[in-house]
Design a protein around this motif. Structure first.
Motif, PDB file in Angstrom:
ATOM      1  N   THR B  71       0.883  -1.226   0.173  1.00  0.00           N
ATOM      2  CA  THR B  71      -0.120  -0.141   0.110  1.00  0.00           C
ATOM      3  C   THR B  71       1.095   1.430   0.009  1.00  0.00           C
ATOM      4  OG1 THR B  71      -0.098   0.134   2.426  1.00  0.00           O
ATOM      5  CG2 THR B  71      -1.856  -0.974   1.442  1.00  0.00           C
ATOM      6  N   ARG B 103      -7.955   0.620  -4.647  1.00  0.00           N
ATOM      7  CA  ARG B 103      -8.602   0.629  -3.815  1.00  0.00           C
ATOM      8  C   ARG B 103      -8.469  -0.933  -3.025  1.00  0.00           C
ATOM      9  NH1 ARG B 103      -8.542   4.973  -0.427  1.00  0.00           N
ATOM     10  NH2 ARG B 103      -8.664   6.828  -1.767  1.00  0.00           N
ATOM     11  N   GLU B 108     -11.146  -0.229   2.604  1.00  0.00           N
ATOM     12  CA  GLU B 108     -11.248   1.014   1.362  1.00  0.00           C
ATOM     13  C   GLU B 108     -10.441   2.202   1.777  1.00  0.00           C
ATOM     14  OE1 GLU B 108     -14.880   1.206  -0.425  1.00  0.00           O
ATOM     15  OE2 GLU B 108     -15.366  -0.845  -0.806  1.00  0.00           O
ATOM     16  N   ARG B 109      -9.964   2.219   3.007  1.00  0.00           N
ATOM     17  CA  ARG B 109      -8.822   3.368   2.942  1.00  0.00           C
ATOM     18  C   ARG B 109      -7.588   3.114   2.150  1.00  0.00           C
ATOM     19  NH1 ARG B 109      -8.799   3.025   9.515  1.00  0.00           N
ATOM     20  NH2 ARG B 109      -8.259   1.104   8.743  1.00  0.00           N
ATOM     21  N   ARG B 110      -7.006   2.043   2.335  1.00  0.00           N
ATOM     22  CA  ARG B 110      -5.875   1.326   1.533  1.00  0.00           C
ATOM     23  C   ARG B 110      -5.767   1.667   0.007  1.00  0.00           C
ATOM     24  NH1 ARG B 110      -2.628  -1.882   5.322  1.00  0.00           N
ATOM     25  NH2 ARG B 110      -3.582  -1.920   7.054  1.00  0.00           N
ATOM     26  N   VAL B 111      -4.730   1.877  -0.490  1.00  0.00           N
ATOM     27  CA  VAL B 111      -4.627   1.863  -1.829  1.00  0.00           C
ATOM     28  C   VAL B 111      -3.530   0.816  -2.298  1.00  0.00           C
ATOM     29  CG1 VAL B 111      -3.968   3.298  -3.874  1.00  0.00           C
ATOM     30  CG2 VAL B 111      -5.450   4.329  -2.431  1.00  0.00           C
TER      31      VAL B 111
END
Lengths: 165, 165
Positions: B71, B103, B108-111
């Motif tokens: 990430t 995402r 769903e905060r992580r990319v």
DNA sequence: GTAAATTGAGTCGTGCGCAATCGGATCGCG
DNA sequence: CGCGATCCGATTGCGCACGACTCAATTTAC
């Protein structure tokens, strides 16, 4: 004869491992050291490159060899920064009241940079800055000298090589 | 024509001078080494920090340990860069077609950042980059290892000290 | 179960650092 | 003296770095 670097294969000796690279170590160490400087220099409202410029000016001032004040080019030569970096930086130092910029009367292309009284007065209180930073590195005096000399040698080698082009 | 940086003509022996300071040596060496990288990486259309990101991605890819792709935060931990630096940098790498950002479905905060085929294909031709750079430093392998370890130690010491606050 | 705290990515502002370019000043050479 | 080559500084544009902030998603604490 230059010593050969082991062949770049894959696996454990992966040459592309970031942490194996001297270059990354240099890049990371430089930023880490800047992190140490930042809060200390913040007390004086300075950034690290601005502090370096003042170091050169204090040095020239102390030499007192009757030379004219350094120009933008001479500061650039001392720090290896070009005018694109120095011009706005010096303007900020001027706004802060630490330096003065003045066109040379003998060659109106040149801009001479001199310390103001406030800039000169900063020298004494900032004398202990290097010591405070060096303590944070956790290195002995001997290690520091060796590190400095190695780094200086790298820098000079590179400059000699690139100035030939 | 670029602003040329003249040679700095003064001696290295000034006791309080810029050139006596380890910090300046580190600062200057880092920029000198970047000067060596620049023309080489230009051939691939990359900057040095972008190259570092690819190094981490190649490394993770080669490890093949079944982990999910790194990430933004993990890349930041590896390179010690924050999202303010990495986010726009990764966007440029994505525009260049070397990287994909996606995402995470589980958080769903992580990319998650993955290599494209083009990004993966760059690895082999860039294997020689470190060797070409190291030659420019004019140091032996033993000196390089010592330098790397010293710098790494400095970096870790500083980070341990600053993370305690 | 819900409110509070935390985490992760992105955005913005500031300040380098360097390439490219411009315009004025000086120098070299005839 | 004249004129082109050179030198110098400033400026512009782009890409980092970092701090401060926003916002949404998730975790925790109760």
């Amino acid at each position: 004869m230059r010593n050969r670097i082991a062949r770049y294969g894959r696996g454990v000796t992966d040459p592309l491992g970031v942490r194996r690279q001297v270059c990354f170590a240099l890049y990371a160490a430089q930023r880490a050291l800047t992190d140490v400087y930042r809060p200390i220099l913040d007390e004086f409202g300075l950034t690290y490159p601005q502090y370096l410029v003042l170091l050169v000016l204090w040095e020239r001032d102390a030499a007192g060899d009757g030379r004219t004040p350094p120009t933008v080019s001479e500061l650039g030569a001392a720090l290896r920064l070009d005018s694109g970096t120095l011009s706005p930086l010096l303007k900020r130092l001027e706004v802060a009241g630490l330096v003065r910029r003045r066109r040379s009367t003998r060659d109106e292309r040149r801009v001479e940079v001199t310390l103001t009284d406030a800039g000169l007065a900063l020298r004494q209180p900032m004398c202990q800055v290097p010591r405070r930073v060096v303590e944070a590195t956790g290195l002995t005096e001997a290690e520091l000298v060796g590190l400095r000399d190695t780094l200086t040698r790298v820098t000079e080698t590179i400059h000699r090589a690139t100035e030939r082009s």
